[in-house]
Design an enzyme around this catalytic site. Sequence first.
Site, PDB file in Angstrom:
ATOM      1  CB  ALA A   1      55.001   9.783 -18.521  1.00 16.24           C
TER       2      ALA A   1
ATOM      3  N   GLY B   1      56.061  14.842 -18.829  1.00 15.60           N
ATOM      4  CA  GLY B   1      57.545  14.488 -19.349  1.00 15.60           C
ATOM      5  C   GLY B   1      57.978  15.250 -20.621  1.00 15.60           C
TER       6      GLY B   1
ATOM      7  CD  GLU C   1      59.233  16.140 -15.656  1.00 15.31           C
ATOM      8  OE1 GLU C   1      58.608  15.099 -16.274  1.00 15.31           O
ATOM      9  OE2 GLU C   1      59.698  15.999 -14.595  1.00 15.31           O
TER      10      GLU C   1
ATOM     11  CD  GLU D   1      54.100  16.395 -14.769  1.00 19.17           C
ATOM     12  OE1 GLU D   1      53.877  17.627 -14.810  1.00 19.17           O
ATOM     13  OE2 GLU D   1      55.015  15.910 -15.398  1.00 19.17           O
TER      14      GLU D   1
HETATM   15  C1  3H9 Z   1      54.158  12.718 -16.551  1.00 21.55           C
HETATM   16  O1  3H9 Z   1      54.382  13.104 -17.930  1.00 21.55           O
HETATM   17  C2  3H9 Z   1      54.862  12.083 -15.447  1.00 21.55           C
HETATM   18  C3  3H9 Z   1      56.268  12.745 -15.401  1.00 21.55           C
HETATM   19  O2  3H9 Z   1      56.381  13.875 -14.933  1.00 21.55           O
HETATM   20  C4  3H9 Z   1      57.503  11.671 -14.760  1.00 21.55           C
HETATM   21  C5  3H9 Z   1      57.550  10.495 -15.856  1.00 21.55           C
HETATM   22  C6  3H9 Z   1      58.717   9.679 -15.182  1.00 21.55           C
HETATM   23  N1  3H9 Z   1      49.237   9.092 -21.908  1.00 21.55           N
HETATM   24  O3  3H9 Z   1      42.725  14.452 -24.460  1.00 21.55           O
HETATM   25  P1  3H9 Z   1      42.427  13.822 -25.729  1.00 21.55           P
HETATM   26  C7  3H9 Z   1      45.148   9.991 -24.795  1.00 21.55           C
HETATM   27  S1  3H9 Z   1      52.371  12.556 -16.218  1.00 21.55           S
HETATM   28  C8  3H9 Z   1      48.517   8.176 -22.447  1.00 21.55           C
HETATM   29  O4  3H9 Z   1      41.096  13.334 -26.006  1.00 21.55           O
HETATM   30  P2  3H9 Z   1      43.163  16.579 -26.807  1.00 21.55           P
HETATM   31  C9  3H9 Z   1      43.714  10.272 -24.333  1.00 21.55           C
HETATM   32  O5  3H9 Z   1      43.482   9.187 -23.273  1.00 21.55           O
HETATM   33  C10 3H9 Z   1      51.557  13.088 -17.851  1.00 21.55           C
HETATM   34  N2  3H9 Z   1      47.290   8.450 -23.043  1.00 21.55           N
HETATM   35  O6  3H9 Z   1      43.014  14.979 -26.659  1.00 21.55           O
HETATM   36  C11 3H9 Z   1      42.941   9.870 -25.421  1.00 21.55           C
HETATM   37  O7  3H9 Z   1      42.821   8.649 -25.750  1.00 21.55           O
HETATM   38  P3  3H9 Z   1      41.522   8.227 -26.422  1.00 21.55           P
HETATM   39  C12 3H9 Z   1      51.631  14.482 -17.767  1.00 21.55           C
HETATM   40  C13 3H9 Z   1      47.063   9.895 -23.285  1.00 21.55           C
HETATM   41  O8  3H9 Z   1      43.465  16.842 -27.924  1.00 21.55           O
HETATM   42  C14 3H9 Z   1      43.762  10.668 -26.726  1.00 21.55           C
HETATM   43  O9  3H9 Z   1      45.343  10.516 -25.934  1.00 21.55           O
HETATM   44  N3  3H9 Z   1      50.847  14.821 -19.077  1.00 21.55           N
HETATM   45  C15 3H9 Z   1      48.037  10.642 -22.638  1.00 21.55           C
HETATM   46  O10 3H9 Z   1      41.638  17.052 -26.321  1.00 21.55           O
HETATM   47  C16 3H9 Z   1      43.650  11.976 -27.086  1.00 21.55           C
HETATM   48  O11 3H9 Z   1      43.643  12.956 -25.775  1.00 21.55           O
HETATM   49  C17 3H9 Z   1      49.334  15.125 -19.016  1.00 21.55           C
HETATM   50  O12 3H9 Z   1      48.818  14.920 -17.976  1.00 21.55           O
HETATM   51  C18 3H9 Z   1      49.142  10.633 -21.855  1.00 21.55           C
HETATM   52  N4  3H9 Z   1      49.831  11.225 -21.192  1.00 21.55           N
HETATM   53  O13 3H9 Z   1      43.946  17.089 -25.434  1.00 21.55           O
HETATM   54  C19 3H9 Z   1      48.889  15.448 -20.340  1.00 21.55           C
HETATM   55  N5  3H9 Z   1      47.687  11.901 -22.926  1.00 21.55           N
HETATM   56  O14 3H9 Z   1      41.294   8.891 -27.782  1.00 21.55           O
HETATM   57  C20 3H9 Z   1      47.555  14.544 -20.465  1.00 21.55           C
HETATM   58  C21 3H9 Z   1      46.564  11.834 -23.878  1.00 21.55           C
HETATM   59  O15 3H9 Z   1      41.399   6.611 -26.517  1.00 21.55           O
HETATM   60  N6  3H9 Z   1      47.134  14.998 -21.725  1.00 21.55           N
HETATM   61  N7  3H9 Z   1      46.162  10.519 -24.004  1.00 21.55           N
HETATM   62  O16 3H9 Z   1      40.353   8.424 -25.500  1.00 21.55           O
HETATM   63  C22 3H9 Z   1      46.202  16.125 -22.059  1.00 21.55           C
HETATM   64  O17 3H9 Z   1      46.256  16.955 -21.400  1.00 21.55           O
HETATM   65  C23 3H9 Z   1      45.356  15.998 -23.416  1.00 21.55           C
HETATM   66  O18 3H9 Z   1      45.378  14.856 -23.799  1.00 21.55           O
HETATM   67  C24 3H9 Z   1      46.169  16.757 -24.317  1.00 21.55           C
HETATM   68  C25 3H9 Z   1      45.324  16.721 -25.672  1.00 21.55           C
HETATM   69  C26 3H9 Z   1      46.117  18.521 -24.035  1.00 21.55           C
HETATM   70  C27 3H9 Z   1      47.427  16.511 -24.679  1.00 21.55           C
END
Ligand code: 3H9
Length: 698
Positions: free
Chosen positions: A63, A104, A107, A127
Site C-alpha cells: 500500500a 498489499g 495481498e 507490515e
Molecule cells: C501495506 O501494504 C498495508 C496493507 O497490508 C493493507 C492496505 C489496506 N509506500 O526503500 P527504498 C518509497 S503496508 C510509499 O529507498 P529500495 C521510499 O520512501 C506496506 N512509498 O528503495 C523511497 O522514497 P524516496 C507494506 C514507498 O530499492 C522510495 O520509495 N510494504 C513505499 O532500497 C524507494 O524506496 C512495505 O512495507 C510504500 N509502500 O527498497 C514495503 N515503499 O526515494 C516498504 C517505498 O523519496 N518498502 N517507498 O526516499 C520497502 O521495503 C522498500 O522500499 C523496497 C525497495 C524493498 C520495496
Amino acid sequence: MPDTVTVSRRDDIGVIMLDNPPVNALSLHLRQPLMAALETLGTDPAVKAIVIACAGRTFVAGADITEFGTPRALQSPSLPEICAFLEKVRKPVVAAIHGTALGGGLELALACHFRVGDAGAKFGLPEVKLGLLPGSGGTVRLPRLVGPLKALSMIVSGTPIGAREALAEGLVDAVFADDLVGNAVAFARAKAMEGAPLVPVRDRDDRLGPVRADPSAFDAAAADLKRKSRKLEAPVACAQSVRNAVMLPFEEALAAERTFFIQLVLGEQSKAQRHLFFAEREAAKVPGVGADVKPREVRRAGVIGAGTMGGGIAMNFANAGIPVTVLEMSREALDRGMATIGRNYDISVKRGSLDEAGKAKRLSMFSGTTDYADLADCDIIIEAVFEEMAVKKDVFGKLDAIAKPGAVLASNTSYLDVNQIAQSTKRPRDVLGMHFFSPANVMKLLEIVRGKDTAPDVIATALAVARRIAKVPVVVGVCDGFVGNRMLAARSAELENLLLEGAAPEQVDKVFTDFGWPMGPFAMGDLAGLDIGWRNRKANGRTAAVADALCEAGRFGQKTGKGFYLYADGRTPTPDPEVAALIEAKAGERGVNRRTISDEEIAERTIYPMVNEGAKILEEGIAARASDIDIVWVNGYGFPVGEGGPMHWAEREGVKKIVARLDHWHGATGRDTFAVAPLLRRLAASGGSFASAREAAV
Ligand code: 3H9
C-alpha cells in the site's frame, strides 16, 4: 491523473501493466484505474484470462504508506475491495511477479487465482515492521497456501522469502528463468484452456484442517512470539489474526483482520514505526552530497585491529563478498582474532543461519598481515585500535605513508576528534569516522563522522559501503561522542545519583523495560562488563561512586557472576543485598539523604536529559535532522521502535512538559544535565516541532 495502468491484449489474454514508480505502491491513482481495468477485462467475453504485471524495478511493494491517515486511504476502491472483486472474476487471473511483492502487493497477488514469478522475485508481508498487520486479507489467505505455521513466521518476522522457497511452499505456481510476462501469458492461456474449476485461495482449506484439529503447536509458537514482542502490539495482532484464519469462517476472519488493521494504523506505535521507515530513507540524503556526487570504487577493504571491534567490522565486508585484509601488531594477536572470527561463523552454522559452503566462502575473503605495506591495495581502510588520540595519530601517519592515492581512511573512534586524526595525514579530505556498534557484525547502525575537510565523495563512498554491508548509516558531525554516545552520557549522568538518592538498580531497570527497552542500563552494564567503563574512567580522571566500588570489589558483571546484580546461574540477574548495602554506604559517605524515588522521577531524570542533549546536537548541526537522531538510537542502542526514537517520543510527550520538568530538576540539583537547551525552550514557547525548527534554520 498519472498514467499508472496500461491495458493490452495478447490475443485472447488481457495484460494489465501497473506503472507507479518508484515501487508501484497501491496509491489511489493506481487503485482506481486497476479496478476499472479488471471490470473491463473481467466482463469482456473475448478475454479468456488476465495477467497482472508491473513495469519498473518491482512488482507492487505494498500500500502507499504516505496515504495512511489521509482521506485517500479510505477512498474507493480500497485494496480489500479490489481483492474481493478479483476472487469473483470467472476467468483465470495470474499475478506475474518480479522484484518484491510486499505487503498489499502480495495481498493483491494472493487474491489472484495463480501467482508466477521470476527467479529473483521475493515475497513477504512486512507490515509488522510498520507496526501493522497485513490489512487486505494477507493473514487470512497466506495460511491457506503455505500453512498456518509458515504464515505465522512470515507475517510476524516480516522477512520475505525467495522464489525457490515460495514455489516449494506452494505460494507461487511457477517460476520462470526469463520473459516473465510472456511466460505468464502462456501460463494463463493454458489455465483457461484447461477449463478446470477456479478455486480462489479463500476457498482452500486443506492446509488449515490439521491445525484446526490440533492447534497446540501453533499456540505454542504464538505464545513464544507474544513473549518476544515485548510491548509491541502488531506481532500479537498478527498471531491472533492467523489463528482467526484457522478457526473462523473466511469472512469473519477477514472482518476481524480489518478491525485490527484500523486500530493499529491509527495507533501511536504504527505512527512511530512509519516515522522510522521514512526517517531511515531520509538519513541517506545528506546535505552537500547530492546524486551527482559519485562514490569511489571499493573492491578491497582493510581493517586495522583484529580485536572484538576490528574482527566484527571485517566480518561485515567478508559477509558482503568484499575481500578484506586484517592487520594486527603481532602474529599471535592476528591468529587470536582470526580464531574468534572462525568461531563466530561456527555459531552461525550451528544455528542454521549459514551453511558450511557459506562459511568457507566468507573465510576465503580474509587475508591477515602484520605489515602495513599489505594494505597498499585497499580502497577503504578502517582502523579499530585503542581509543587514544596518540595511538590513532600514529596509525593514520603510517596509513598516510602506504595507502594508495584516493583510498578512504576511516577511524572507528567512538568519541575522539576526527579533525585532529585527519591532521596527522597529508590527505584530510580522504579521512572520516566510521563508528560501528558492538557487536559490529550484528548491530545495524553506522555513524559516519564528517570532518571539516572530508570530501563529499568520501561521504558518498561511506554511504555506499554502508548499503553494501547492510548497515543503516547516519552522517554526523564532530563532537565528543558524536550523536549516540553524547546522548548516552547525558542519560548516564543521573543513573548513579538516582541510586545514591534511594532508587534500587532493579527499580531503575524496570522503568526502562516497562518503557520497552530490551534491558535496563544496569543489567546492560553487567552484560557488557563494568570493568570497561572503570578502566576508561580511570584513564580520564573520572569517577562513579557505585560502579567504581563494585569493580574494586571484583564485581565486573555477568562474567564474574556478580555486578549490579547477582548471577547465580550465570545469566539471570537477581537483586543482591550486598549491593544495596554498598549503595547505602556510599550515600552515607557523601551525606546524601535517601528517600523513596518514584518511577516517574526516574524516567524524567534519565530520558528528558537525552532529549535535551539531542536538541543541543540539532542546534549545533551535529545531526542534520531530528529524525537522524531517532535512527541512531533505534538502531544503535535499542530505543524501542514503538516509540519512534527519542525525538519523536519527545514531541508526543510534549516539549513544554519536558522543559518545565528540566527546569524543575535544574533548580533542585543545579546540575548542567538539566540546563535546558535554547532550541527546546524556543519550541516549548512556540509550540513548533523539531522538523519545523530545522526548516526555519535552513
Ligand atoms: C501495506 O501494504 C498495508 C496493507 O497490508 C493493507 C492496505 C489496506 N509506500 O526503500 P527504498 C518509497 S503496508 C510509499 O529507498 P529500495 C521510499 O520512501 C506496506 N512509498 O528503495 C523511497 O522514497 P524516496 C507494506 C514507498 O530499492 C522510495 O520509495 N510494504 C513505499 O532500497 C524507494 O524506496 C512495505 O512495507 C510504500 N509502500 O527498497 C514495503 N515503499 O526515494 C516498504 C517505498 O523519496 N518498502 N517507498 O526516499 C520497502 O521495503 C522498500 O522500499 C523496497 C525497495 C524493498 C520495496
